[in-house]
Design an enzyme around this catalytic site. Structure first.
Site, PDB file in Angstrom:
ATOM      1  N   ASP A 124      -4.860 -10.824  -0.536  1.00 54.52           N
ATOM      2  CA  ASP A 124      -3.525 -11.426  -0.452  1.00 54.52           C
ATOM      3  C   ASP A 124      -2.740 -11.213  -1.746  1.00 54.52           C
ATOM      4  OD1 ASP A 124      -1.477 -12.824   0.886  1.00 54.52           O
ATOM      5  OD2 ASP A 124      -2.044 -14.701  -0.098  1.00 54.52           O
ATOM      6  N   HIS A 125      -1.477 -10.749  -1.579  1.00 57.94           N
ATOM      7  CA  HIS A 125      -0.582 -10.452  -2.702  1.00 57.94           C
ATOM      8  C   HIS A 125      -1.166  -9.399  -3.646  1.00 57.94           C
ATOM      9  CE1 HIS A 125       1.420 -13.973  -1.114  1.00 57.94           C
ATOM     10  NE2 HIS A 125       2.490 -13.592  -1.768  1.00 57.94           N
ATOM     11  N   HIS A 142       3.306  -5.107   3.748  1.00 52.20           N
ATOM     12  CA  HIS A 142       3.160  -5.562   5.134  1.00 52.20           C
ATOM     13  C   HIS A 142       2.691  -7.010   5.140  1.00 52.20           C
ATOM     14  CE1 HIS A 142       3.515  -1.636   7.120  1.00 52.20           C
ATOM     15  NE2 HIS A 142       2.794  -1.129   6.132  1.00 52.20           N
ATOM     16  N   CYS A 197       5.539   6.167   4.653  1.00 51.54           N
ATOM     17  CA  CYS A 197       4.371   5.431   4.145  1.00 51.54           C
ATOM     18  C   CYS A 197       3.829   6.028   2.862  1.00 51.54           C
ATOM     19  CB  CYS A 197       3.277   5.384   5.210  1.00 51.54           C
ATOM     20  SG  CYS A 197       3.756   4.400   6.623  1.00 51.54           S
ATOM     21  N   HIS A 225       0.826  -1.199   0.000  1.00 49.06           N
ATOM     22  CA  HIS A 225       0.000   0.000   0.000  1.00 49.06           C
ATOM     23  C   HIS A 225       0.864   1.255   0.000  1.00 49.06           C
ATOM     24  CE1 HIS A 225      -0.342   0.793   4.658  1.00 49.06           C
ATOM     25  NE2 HIS A 225       0.881   0.615   4.274  1.00 49.06           N
ATOM     26  N   HIS A 239       4.874  -0.010  -0.460  1.00 48.78           N
ATOM     27  CA  HIS A 239       5.646  -0.875   0.431  1.00 48.78           C
ATOM     28  C   HIS A 239       4.688  -1.923   0.978  1.00 48.78           C
ATOM     29  CE1 HIS A 239       3.885   2.066   3.194  1.00 48.78           C
ATOM     30  NE2 HIS A 239       3.890   1.099   4.078  1.00 48.78           N
ATOM     31  N   GLU A 294      -0.785  -4.608  11.595  1.00 47.98           N
ATOM     32  CA  GLU A 294      -0.023  -4.170  10.426  1.00 47.98           C
ATOM     33  C   GLU A 294       1.453  -4.518  10.619  1.00 47.98           C
ATOM     34  OE1 GLU A 294      -0.940  -0.598   7.674  1.00 47.98           O
ATOM     35  OE2 GLU A 294       0.437   0.136   9.213  1.00 47.98           O
TER      36      GLU A 294
HETATM   37 NI    NI Z   1       2.522   0.790   5.559  1.00 46.64          NI
END
Ligand code: NI
Length: 136
Positions: free
Chosen positions: A80-81, A42, A34, A15, A40, A125
């Protein structure tokens, strides 16, 4: 007598936190790293908790298999992914902060559960940063 049953799940997703209507300087000031335009990732960890009376026939509050399959179909398959900003329609115009993600997850699961069951969703997160949303 109410009992809470919980199921853990996880998904990996990318995100970027920013607002389209703010300039780069303001996005950097508010969201810092961010706001990296290259996104990036998580490893999100999820705990879905369902609270209700024990069914006297089955001894269950909810069948864990049903809960597991619901999380898989509604959340894992959708997130997911994925790049949340780009690939998940709920975040097209919604900043994918942990707070907003947990509410989106809650709203995707809620319609599939009986009204007499309470729902709480906790989203990690990072191992140290987590948020919760519930009507339980
Ligand atoms: Ni983040």
């Amino acid at each position: 007598m109410k009992v809470t049953v919980s199921r853990k799940a996880h998904f990996n997703a990318a995100h970027r936190l920013y607002r389209k209507d703010w300039d780069d300087e303001k996005n950097d000031a508010v969201f810092g790293k961010c706001n990296n335009p290259n996104f990036h990732g998580h490893n999100y960890e999820l705990i879905v908790s369902v609270t209700g009376e024990i069914d006297p026939e089955t001894g269950y509050v909810i069948d864990m298999k049903v809960l597991k399959d619901l999380i898989k179909s509604e959340i894992e398959n959708a997130f997911d992914h994925k790049n949340l900003n780009v690939e998940v329609p709920e975040f097209k115009n919604l900043n994918p902060t942990a707070e907003n993600i947990v509410v989106v997850i809650f709203n995707k699961l809620r319609p599939h559960l009986s009204n007499h069951l309470g729902l709480e969703v906790t989203l990690y997160e990072t191992p140290r940063n987590f948020v919760s949303y519930s009507d339980a």
